[in-house]
Design a protein around this motif. Structure first.
Motif, PDB file in Angstrom:
ATOM      1  N   TYR A 100       0.871  -1.371  -0.145  1.00  0.00           N
ATOM      2  CA  TYR A 100      -0.024  -0.076   0.003  1.00  0.00           C
ATOM      3  C   TYR A 100       0.765   1.244   0.012  1.00  0.00           C
ATOM      4  CZ  TYR A 100      -4.146  -2.779   1.468  1.00  0.00           C
ATOM      5  OH  TYR A 100      -4.891  -3.886   1.568  1.00  0.00           O
ATOM      6  N   GLU A 101       0.493   2.279  -0.686  1.00  0.00           N
ATOM      7  CA  GLU A 101       1.149   3.581  -0.626  1.00  0.00           C
ATOM      8  C   GLU A 101       0.239   4.360   0.463  1.00  0.00           C
ATOM      9  OE1 GLU A 101       2.529   7.686  -2.645  1.00  0.00           O
ATOM     10  OE2 GLU A 101       1.675   6.043  -4.008  1.00  0.00           O
ATOM     11  N   LEU A 102       1.122   4.785   1.405  1.00  0.00           N
ATOM     12  CA  LEU A 102       0.499   5.587   2.539  1.00  0.00           C
ATOM     13  C   LEU A 102       0.369   7.045   2.181  1.00  0.00           C
ATOM     14  CD1 LEU A 102       2.011   3.994   5.769  1.00  0.00           C
ATOM     15  CD2 LEU A 102       0.102   3.279   4.476  1.00  0.00           C
ATOM     16  N   LEU A 103      -0.750   7.671   2.065  1.00  0.00           N
ATOM     17  CA  LEU A 103      -1.046   8.898   2.004  1.00  0.00           C
ATOM     18  C   LEU A 103      -1.307   9.640   3.195  1.00  0.00           C
ATOM     19  CD1 LEU A 103      -3.646   8.265  -0.796  1.00  0.00           C
ATOM     20  CD2 LEU A 103      -1.363   8.475  -1.224  1.00  0.00           C
ATOM     21  N   TYR A 104      -0.520  10.728   3.532  1.00  0.00           N
ATOM     22  CA  TYR A 104      -0.699  11.264   4.890  1.00  0.00           C
ATOM     23  C   TYR A 104      -0.544  12.887   4.692  1.00  0.00           C
ATOM     24  CZ  TYR A 104       4.195  11.287   4.588  1.00  0.00           C
ATOM     25  OH  TYR A 104       5.574  11.089   4.017  1.00  0.00           O
ATOM     26  N   ARG A 105      -0.966  13.732   5.888  1.00  0.00           N
ATOM     27  CA  ARG A 105      -0.713  14.734   6.047  1.00  0.00           C
ATOM     28  C   ARG A 105      -1.296  15.255   7.502  1.00  0.00           C
ATOM     29  NH1 ARG A 105      -3.644  19.507   3.810  1.00  0.00           N
ATOM     30  NH2 ARG A 105      -2.795  20.585   5.650  1.00  0.00           N
ATOM     31  N   GLU A 106      -0.743  16.395   7.748  1.00  0.00           N
ATOM     32  CA  GLU A 106      -0.901  16.903   8.929  1.00  0.00           C
ATOM     33  C   GLU A 106      -2.484  17.568   9.213  1.00  0.00           C
ATOM     34  OE1 GLU A 106       2.191  18.560  11.950  1.00  0.00           O
ATOM     35  OE2 GLU A 106       2.653  19.081  10.144  1.00  0.00           O
ATOM     36  N   GLY A 107      -3.078  17.826  10.465  1.00  0.00           N
ATOM     37  CA  GLY A 107      -4.327  18.134  10.149  1.00  0.00           C
ATOM     38  C   GLY A 107      -4.576  19.514   9.938  1.00  0.00           C
ATOM     39  N   GLU A 108      -5.882  20.002   9.665  1.00  0.00           N
ATOM     40  CA  GLU A 108      -6.462  21.131   8.944  1.00  0.00           C
ATOM     41  C   GLU A 108      -5.680  22.314   9.621  1.00  0.00           C
ATOM     42  OE1 GLU A 108      -9.130  23.459   6.397  1.00  0.00           O
ATOM     43  OE2 GLU A 108      -7.602  22.024   6.311  1.00  0.00           O
ATOM     44  N   GLU A 109      -5.483  22.399  10.885  1.00  0.00           N
ATOM     45  CA  GLU A 109      -5.098  23.577  11.728  1.00  0.00           C
ATOM     46  C   GLU A 109      -3.569  24.010  11.262  1.00  0.00           C
ATOM     47  OE1 GLU A 109      -4.003  20.133  14.268  1.00  0.00           O
ATOM     48  OE2 GLU A 109      -5.660  20.642  13.064  1.00  0.00           O
ATOM     49  N   ASN A 110      -2.831  22.847  10.752  1.00  0.00           N
ATOM     50  CA  ASN A 110      -1.492  23.073  10.314  1.00  0.00           C
ATOM     51  C   ASN A 110      -1.378  23.408   8.819  1.00  0.00           C
ATOM     52  OD1 ASN A 110      -0.652  22.446  13.197  1.00  0.00           O
ATOM     53  ND2 ASN A 110      -0.765  20.285  12.505  1.00  0.00           N
ATOM     54  N   ARG A 111      -2.062  23.374   8.105  1.00  0.00           N
ATOM     55  CA  ARG A 111      -2.141  23.488   6.771  1.00  0.00           C
ATOM     56  C   ARG A 111      -1.293  24.682   6.397  1.00  0.00           C
ATOM     57  NH1 ARG A 111      -6.880  22.946   2.579  1.00  0.00           N
ATOM     58  NH2 ARG A 111      -8.101  24.052   4.123  1.00  0.00           N
ATOM     59  N   TYR A 112      -1.751  25.686   6.829  1.00  0.00           N
ATOM     60  CA  TYR A 112      -1.029  26.850   6.528  1.00  0.00           C
ATOM     61  C   TYR A 112       0.095  27.659   7.373  1.00  0.00           C
ATOM     62  CZ  TYR A 112      -5.296  27.095   3.631  1.00  0.00           C
ATOM     63  OH  TYR A 112      -6.129  26.780   2.823  1.00  0.00           O
ATOM     64  N   GLY A 113       0.436  26.465   8.127  1.00  0.00           N
ATOM     65  CA  GLY A 113       1.627  26.875   9.064  1.00  0.00           C
ATOM     66  C   GLY A 113       2.775  27.142   8.595  1.00  0.00           C
ATOM     67  N   ASP A 114       3.880  27.847   9.532  1.00  0.00           N
ATOM     68  CA  ASP A 114       5.132  28.480   8.738  1.00  0.00           C
ATOM     69  C   ASP A 114       6.239  27.346   9.095  1.00  0.00           C
ATOM     70  OD1 ASP A 114       4.203  30.858   7.930  1.00  0.00           O
ATOM     71  OD2 ASP A 114       4.261  31.838   9.679  1.00  0.00           O
TER      72      ASP A 114
END
Length: 409
Positions: free
Chosen positions: A20-34
C-alpha cells in the motif's frame, strides 16, 4: 497533533495486493503553518506511523512512503524496519551526488528504493539513480501512451521493476500488463465493467429476501428463519458466527431461530450484507471486499457522531453495497432498485444528494487522501477532524479482524 493517513493499494499481475502507498498529511489547523516542510513531514512520518503502527495500516504488507530530499539525506527511513517499507524518492528531488550517496547508503542497508512519478521527458539525469532503485513508478496521467509503453524497454537495467501508477481504467491496466509492468496502482479495480443482462445468481437472492424481511416495520422472524433454514450455506455461516469468540457464547445455539435472536436485527442486517458481498466477490480482487468493509465500518462510526446513531446499520450497508455494481457488472441504479435500502442511502450512492450525501462523499474523499475535500466535508457535517484518522484506523483494524474471523480471503 492530528495526523490524517489513508492508503492506496498496489497490485501484482494477478490483482493480489502486494503493498500500500500511505497517503498522509497533518491536520487542517497546520495546513497554513510556517513550520519547515521537512520537519513537518518528519513529525508526521515518525509520530504517526510509529504510534499507529505500520502493520496495522497495511495488514503486514509493505508500505510505500514518500520522503523528501532532506529526510533521505538524514536517513530518516532507517527508523522503520527494511522489511516493512519501500522508500519513495520524490520526482522533484534533484539526483545530485549527495542524493546518490544517501540512496547508496540505504541500498547497502537493504532498503527497497522506488523512484516516484517518473516522466519519460524528465529534466533530470537519472542514470546513476537507475543503478540503485528497485522500482520505477511511471505516472500514467503525465506520460503519453507512446512513452509509457516504451519506458520499460528503454531503461536498460533489467533488475528494475516497473509500477504503473494513476491507472484508472481496466483498459489502462491491460495496456500496462502488455507493456511489461509488474505492479499497478490506481482505482481501476473499483470501476464497473457493465455486462448487459448479468443477473444475481438465484441462490444469492435468499440474501435479498432476508434483507427485505428485516427492513419491514414488523419483521416476521418465522419467515426469516424459514429462508435461512432452506439455505445450507447461510445456516452454516450463521451458526458459525454466533459460536465464534466475537459473540462470547455462553452456551450452544442449536437452532437457526435462536441464532437470529442472539444476533439481533441490527447485526443481522450487517451480517447478511457481508455474506452477500463475500459470495459475489469470489472472482474479484480481494481488495474490493476489503474496501467495501472499510467504507461500511468507517461510515458506521461516523454516523454516530452526526446524529444518526439509530441508523448506523443502514450506513453500514451503504458502504457495503457501494461496490456492488463492480461485483455484478451492472449499472448501480438498476441494482439498487432491487435492494431494500432507504431512499436516502440510494440517493447518496447514486450521487443525488440527500441526507447521507456528504457523509458518503467524506468516506470516499478520505480513502483517496483528498484532504481538501475531507476538511471541507468534515466542517459541513460538524465532525471533529481529530476523530477521522482514529475512526479510519479503527475501520482498518476491524476489517482485518473480520477477514480473519470469517475466512473471507
Amino acid at each position: 497533533m492530528d495526523v490524517f493517513v489513508a492508503r492506496q493499494p498496489i497490485f501484482d499481475k494477478s490483482l493480489k495486493v502486494v503493498a500500500y502507498e500511505l497517503l498522509y498529511r497533518e491536520g487542517e489547523e497546520n495546513r497554513y503553518g510556517d513550520e519547515d516542510g521537512d520537519r513537518a513531514t518528519s513529525r508526521v512520518v515518525t509520530n504517526s506511523f510509529l504510534r499507529i503502527g505500520i502493520e496495522k495500516l497495511t495488514g503486514g504488507k509493505k508500505a510505500f512512503i514518500n520522503f523528501t530530499e532532506k529526510l533521505i539525506k538524514e536517513e530518516i527511513p532507517t527508523i522503520f524496519p527494511k522489511e516493512l517499507i519501500v522508500v519513495e524518492i520524490l520526482e522533484n528531488i534533484v539526483p545530485d551526488q549527495n542524493v546518490i550517496q544517501a540512496c547508496l547508503h540505504l541500498k547497502k542497508k537493504g532498503y527497497v528504493l522506488a523512484l516516484d512519478d517518473y516522466i519519460f521527458h524528465s529534466p533530470y539525469d537519472y542514470q546513476e539513480l537507475f543503478a540503485l532503485v528497485d522500482i520505477i513508478k511511471v505516472d500514467f496521467l503525465s506520460n503519453t501512451v507512446e512513452d509509457r509503453k516504451s519506458i520499460p524497454k528503454k531503461i536498460s537495467n533489467k533488475k528494475i521493476k516497473f509500477l504503473a501508477e494513476k491507472v484508472e481504467t481496466k483498459e489502462e491496466f491491460e495496456e500496462a500488463l502488455q507493456a511489461g509492468y509488474t505492479y499497478f496502482q490506481g482505482y481501476f479495480f473499483s470501476k464497473p465493467i457493465v455486462i448487459s443482462g448479468k443477473e444475481v445468481p438465484v441462490y444469492k437472492t435468499n440474501y435479498i429476501r432476508v434483507l427485505e424481511e428485516i427492513h419491514r416495520e414488523d419483521p416476521d422472524f418465522d419467515k426469516i428463519t424459514q429462508i435461512i433454514e432452506t439455505d445450507i450455506s447461510m445456516s452454516y455461516e450463521l451458526l458459525r458466527l454466533v459460536h465464534s469468540a466475537a459473540f462470547h457464547p455462553a452456551s450452544k445455539i442449536t437452532s437457526i431461530k435462536l441464532a437470529i435472536a442472539r444476533l439481533g436485527l441490527k447485526e443481522m442486517k450487517k451480517w447478511i450484507g457481508l455474506m452477500m458481498m463475500r459470495d459475489l466477490a469470489r472472482d474479484k480482487p480481494d481488495e474490493l471486499m476489503r474496501s467495501a468493509l472499510i467504507r461500511a465500518r468507517f461510515g458506521e462510526l461516523l454516523a454516530e457522531k452526526i446524529g444518526h446513531g439509530n441508523r448506523r446499520s443502514e450506513v453500514f450497508l451503504m458502504g457495503m453495497f457501494s461496490y456492488i455494481d463492480v461485483l455484478l457488472e451492472r449499472p448501480l441504479g438498476e441494482i439498487l432498485k432491487h435492494l431494500p435500502l432507504s431512499q436516502e442511502i440510494v440517493d447518496a450512492l447514486l450521487g443525488y444528494g440527500g441526507e447521507f450525501h456528504h457523509l458518503y462523499q467524506l468516506i470516499k474523499a478520505y480513502e483517496k487522501g483528498n484532504w481538501k475535500d475531507v476538511f471541507s466535508l468534515a466542517e459541513k457535517l460538524k465532525i471533529e477532524e481529530k476523530l477521522l484518522p482514529k475512526f479510519y484506523v479503527d475501520a482498518l483494524d476491524w476489517t482485518n479482524q473480520i477477514f480473519s474471523f470469517t475466512n473471507l480471503l
